[in-house]
Design an enzyme around this catalytic site. Structure first.
Site, PDB file in Angstrom:
ATOM      1  N   ASP A  86       0.549  -1.229  -0.083  1.00 44.43           N
ATOM      2  CA  ASP A  86       0.166  -0.015  -0.123  1.00 44.43           C
ATOM      3  C   ASP A  86       0.744   1.310  -0.008  1.00 44.43           C
ATOM      4  OD1 ASP A  86      -2.300  -1.622  -0.044  1.00 44.43           O
ATOM      5  OD2 ASP A  86      -2.805  -0.980   2.102  1.00 44.43           O
TER       6      ASP A  86
ATOM      7  N   ASP B 106       0.537   4.529  -2.443  1.00 40.11           N
ATOM      8  CA  ASP B 106       0.443   5.593  -2.080  1.00 40.11           C
ATOM      9  C   ASP B 106       1.537   6.697  -2.492  1.00 40.11           C
ATOM     10  OD1 ASP B 106      -1.767   4.852  -0.923  1.00 40.11           O
ATOM     11  OD2 ASP B 106      -0.851   4.729   0.956  1.00 40.11           O
TER      12      ASP B 106
ATOM     13  N   GLU C 229     -24.701 -17.132 -15.060  1.00 39.51           N
ATOM     14  CA  GLU C 229     -24.320 -16.030 -14.620  1.00 39.51           C
ATOM     15  C   GLU C 229     -24.983 -16.034 -13.387  1.00 39.51           C
ATOM     16  OE1 GLU C 229     -24.165 -13.839 -18.617  1.00 39.51           O
ATOM     17  OE2 GLU C 229     -24.522 -12.668 -17.064  1.00 39.51           O
TER      18      GLU C 229
ATOM     19  N   LYS D 142     -26.959 -13.879 -10.441  1.00 41.71           N
ATOM     20  CA  LYS D 142     -27.721 -12.550 -10.605  1.00 41.71           C
ATOM     21  C   LYS D 142     -27.208 -11.541  -9.497  1.00 41.71           C
ATOM     22  CE  LYS D 142     -32.193 -10.618 -11.447  1.00 41.71           C
ATOM     23  NZ  LYS D 142     -32.125  -9.369 -10.455  1.00 41.71           N
TER      24      LYS D 142
ATOM     25  N   CYS E 234     -48.102  -1.286  31.324  1.00 42.59           N
ATOM     26  CA  CYS E 234     -48.948  -0.468  32.342  1.00 42.59           C
ATOM     27  C   CYS E 234     -49.546  -1.141  33.323  1.00 42.59           C
ATOM     28  CB  CYS E 234     -50.028   0.495  31.185  1.00 42.59           C
ATOM     29  SG  CYS E 234     -51.134  -0.504  30.843  1.00 42.59           S
TER      30      CYS E 234
HETATM   31  S1  IVH Z   1     -28.571  -9.331 -18.008  1.00 43.32           S
HETATM   32  C1  IVH Z   1     -32.237  -7.882 -20.935  1.00 43.32           C
HETATM   33  N1  IVH Z   1     -27.153 -10.447 -16.301  1.00 43.32           N
HETATM   34  O1  IVH Z   1     -31.153  -8.065 -13.243  1.00 43.32           O
HETATM   35  C2  IVH Z   1     -31.728  -7.654 -19.548  1.00 43.32           C
HETATM   36  N2  IVH Z   1     -28.794  -8.896 -15.669  1.00 43.32           N
HETATM   37  O2  IVH Z   1     -34.121  -7.883 -14.296  1.00 43.32           O
HETATM   38  C3  IVH Z   1     -30.394  -7.917 -19.466  1.00 43.32           C
HETATM   39  N3  IVH Z   1     -29.019  -8.424 -13.202  1.00 43.32           N
HETATM   40  O3  IVH Z   1     -31.621  -4.687 -14.298  1.00 43.32           O
HETATM   41  C4  IVH Z   1     -29.793  -8.139 -18.045  1.00 43.32           C
HETATM   42  N4  IVH Z   1     -27.247  -9.894 -12.784  1.00 43.32           N
HETATM   43  O4  IVH Z   1     -29.650  -5.229 -12.969  1.00 43.32           O
HETATM   44  C5  IVH Z   1     -28.239  -9.460 -16.487  1.00 43.32           C
HETATM   45  N5  IVH Z   1     -25.719 -11.511 -14.719  1.00 43.32           N
HETATM   46  C6  IVH Z   1     -26.677 -10.649 -15.023  1.00 43.32           C
HETATM   47  C7  IVH Z   1     -27.432  -9.907 -13.823  1.00 43.32           C
HETATM   48  C8  IVH Z   1     -28.465  -8.942 -14.257  1.00 43.32           C
HETATM   49  C9  IVH Z   1     -27.914  -8.759 -12.089  1.00 43.32           C
HETATM   50  C10 IVH Z   1     -29.914  -7.459 -13.026  1.00 43.32           C
HETATM   51  C11 IVH Z   1     -29.806  -6.421 -13.857  1.00 43.32           C
HETATM   52  C12 IVH Z   1     -31.149  -6.113 -14.525  1.00 43.32           C
HETATM   53  C13 IVH Z   1     -31.801  -6.880 -13.610  1.00 43.32           C
HETATM   54  C14 IVH Z   1     -32.927  -7.730 -14.561  1.00 43.32           C
END
Ligand code: IVH
Length: 684
Positions: free
Chosen positions: A35, A39, A115, A117, A413
């Site tokens: 670090d 810096d 992927e 979410k 109470c």
């Molecule tokens: S693809 C056409 N991939 O989920 C939609 N979305 O309801 C394209 N999100 O607003 C989105 N992880 O904020 C995609 N691996 C992922 C995601 C992802 C989170 C969220 C994103 C989007 C909402 C979709």
């Protein structure tokens, strides 16, 4: 005066090195440099940029510390709309998705990119000639807010793309989020300062990203993961699949989820879902499911979109979270209407991203049915925004407390707390003599859908009642900032704000006022019906059983609750005092508009309202004697905000101006209907 060659070279070299180390640290999670050394490089660059200000550019790593605050965010129109995903809430729905895809394509199996979410906020990053020029929130999918300065502070977001073959224009999409450990750290810090912690990492990320002062965002350690591309000019040649696109984004040094995979067929989808579900807790960030996307772009095109979501992708969400924990105690809470509720005090656990220390046991019968006792290990559930509850007991060996019984006297109470026949609930008979009921009544009175007094929450009410400053809602209106200033965690500014908020709540509607009284069985809808029927408070208060049941929506049970309420001398006394300070449109009096909360007030309209057009809203306000202005200032009385409300809304919040939605606006009028309001004006 130009920058000498040697200095320009050194600056460029330092920028590359610093960004490289940022990348190693924030994207690859594999720092190489101590670090202190980092810096030193950073300070050297800062010094050179101070010496040669013309060398300073927005893509310099020194810009990641934030810029001077903005007045408001500008609006950005997305070149390609940012759509949302449909959800699959069960394995069957995920299987149905795969079936639909196969049938539409006429094939036996399909390859998918899978992927996590991410549970954060969608943003779009636009690079022109490799330089980050715009960063925007998703907004309504078509227009978002320009949060470029804030996004520049996110270390994982490249400020420039140096790679060969980068497109001239590239819009990368992904999620801004806060890592669990950064969230914990931030909340610890907030708690240590006596400030309110964020409920979960998502809220913390949202709150940090929407700061007008990007220097605050810079201190918040936000993260980012890319998952797609909006516009790319040209599109990278040779990239024909979603998984290929993610690899390509990673090669441009964007952070991309490591947990991505490709599979063929529905079994692979479900394996991935289960596998990630098992590792969910161990992940550095919160996720609320996984996303399946048809991998091949040609097939994606073929499938296309339904309304606002792609047919080629779906979010497979995790079920509401449940956790195991231990019951440390069972306490009894007294609600606004005197109901005694058993509440389990729990060994703290995080459920669905939120720290839970208490969970409701609903009522005595439920406690017995589930056989919950102190010392038990239990499953707690927190589904969405609902109150956490104890679901069931998990039998494990260990000592258990005795069977639980609600007391037959109010624990607060001491009044009798009988259980009426046929009811599952014991109620304290103390009414407003009971401190707990008094507190709850005040909290309800101040709540958003009632008098909407911002800042007057549970903690403050506790103190106000405990110190004898407030006995009833009427006392609120004589509170001074000086009196509030003596309370815990109450600075001068907060005290001022609370007094202001109380003052603003004087302008309300009859319906809100009736609801705010907290009469048993009179919810929001009933309050609205009563307001519409009686038109003013006095006829409502004087109404007998017959007059009350003449209201189409009011039955004998509700009517009796209302009569009981007004029979209490205490309630009549408090109401008498409140009527002296509250102001709502009294329709039956002559010159009603002069007294209306609209008359003489200045409104600013922003965003799209669900039903009214802007012209209708304007006509409505003007008909009632109000004015409509174009911009928000300290002289604005109300801001009416619809969807896509942008900078004006932000400005209103800054200036503490009351913000209304369409319903809120309509409530200001004697009757819910614009044309009637107009007629009244014409007739008066
Ligand atoms: S693809 C056409 N991939 O989920 C939609 N979305 O309801 C394209 N999100 O607003 C989105 N992880 O904020 C995609 N691996 C992922 C995601 C992802 C989170 C969220 C994103 C989007 C909402 C979709």
């Amino acid at each position: 005066m130009g920058v000498p060659d040697a200095a320009a070279k050194r600056i460029s070299r330092l920028r590359h090195e610093i960004e490289h180390h940022n990348y190693l640290y924030y994207v690859l999670d594999a720092p190489e440099l101590p670090d202190a050394e980092f810096d030193r490089l950073f300070r050297e660059l800062q010094d050179l940029e101070t010496q040669y200000p013309e060398s300073r550019t927005t893509d310099s790593p020194t810009q990641r510390v934030g810029a001077p605050p903005l007045d408001a965010f500008d609006t950005v129109r997305h070149a390609v709309p940012m759509l949302s995903l449909n959800n699959a809430l069960s394995v069957a729905e995920a299987e149905a998705f795969d079936r639909r895809v196969r049938e539409a394509l006429g094939v036996d199996t399909v390859e998918y990119s899978m992927e996590p979410k991410f549970d954060g906020l969608a943003v779009s990053l636009t690079y022109e000639d490799g330089v980050l020029v715009t960063g925007a929130t998703r907004g309504d999918g078509y227009e978002g807010e320009d949060v470029t300065a804030n996004l520049r502070t996110v270390r994982a977001i490249p400020l420039r793309l140096d790679q060969e073959g980068r497109p001239r224009v590239l819009e990368v999409r992904g999620e801004v989020l806060m890592l669990k450990r950064d969230f914990e750290r931030l909340n610890d810090y907030h708690r240590s300062k006596g400030e309110k912690p964020f409920a979960n990492p998502r809220n913390a990320a949202a709150g940090s990203l929407r700061q007008l002062d990007s220097r605050i965002t810079a201190g918040r350690n936000l993260s980012f993961f890319a998952y797609g591309v909006g516009r790319s000019d040209p599109f990278p040649p040779g990239v024909t699949t979603q998984s290929g696109l993610l690899d390509w984004l990673a090669s441009l040094r964007f952070p991309v989820a490591r947990d991505r995979q490709v599979t063929t067929g529905v079994d692979g989808l479900l394996d991935y879902y289960r596998g990630i579900g098992e590792r969910r807790k161990a992940l550095a960030y919160e996720i609320d499911g996984v996303v399946y996307k048809v991998n091949d772009f040609r097939l994606q095109d073929e499938l296309g979109y339904v309304s606002r979501a792609p047919r080629f992708a779906i979010a497979h969400k995790f079920p509401p979270e449940e956790e195991l924990t231990e019951v440390l105690g069972i306490e009894v809470q007294v609600g606004r209407t005197g109901a005694l509720t058993p509440v389990a005090r729990l060994k703290p656990v995080t459920v669905g991203g939120v720290r839970v220390t208490n969970a409701t046991l609903h009522n005595e019968d439920e406690v017995h049915r589930k056989d919950i006792r102190v010392g038990d290990t239990v499953v707690v559930r927190r589904a969405g925004d609902v109150i956490p509850e104890v679901v069931r007991r998990v039998p494990v060996s260990g000592t258990r407390g005795p069977e639980f019984h609600l007391p037959d006297r109010c624990p607060v109470c001491g009044s009798a707390a009988p259980r009426a026949e046929g009811e599952a609930i014991r109620r304290c008979a103390g009414g407003l003599f009971c401190e707990a009921q008094r507190k709850q009544a005040l909290i309800h009175f101040a709540s958003r859908r009632a008098m909407d007094i911002e800042g007057l929450g549970e903690r403050l009410v506790d103190q106000l009642v405990d110190r004898g400053l407030v006995h009833s809602p009427a006392d609120l209106y004589s509170l001074t900032a000086a009196a509030l200033g003596g309370l815990d965690r109450m600075g001068e500014k907060s005290a001022d704000n609370v007094v202001k908020a109380i003052g603003m709540s004087r302008h309300t509607t009859l319906a809100r006022f009736i609801y705010a009284l907290g009469i048993r069985n009179v919810g929001e809808a009933t309050a609205r019906d009563l307001a519409r029927h009686f038109g003013d408070f006095v006829p409502f208060m004087e109404a007998d059983l017959e007059a009350l049941t003449a209201v189409p929506e009011v039955g004998p049970v509700v009517a009796r609750s209302i009569l009981e309420f007004f029979e209490q001398p205490h309630n009549r006394e408090v109401i008498g005092r409140l009527l002296g300070v509250i102001d709502w449109p009294r329709v039956e009096t002559a010159g009603a508009t002069a007294k209306s909360p609209v008359s003489g007030k200045t409104f600013v309209l922003t965003g799209t309202l669900p039903n009214l057009t802007r012209d209708q809203a304007r006509a409505l306000i003007e008909a009632a004697g109000g004015k409509v202005a174009g911009s928000v200032s300290s002289r604005t009385s109300f801001v009416v905000a619809g969807e896509e409300a942008g900078s004006k809304l932000a400005r209103a919040r800054e200036l503490d101006i009351r913000v209304l939605d369409e319903n809120g606006l309509l409530e200001l009028f004697p009757d819910d209907h614009p044309s009637i309001a107009k007629q009244q004006k014409e007739g008066s």
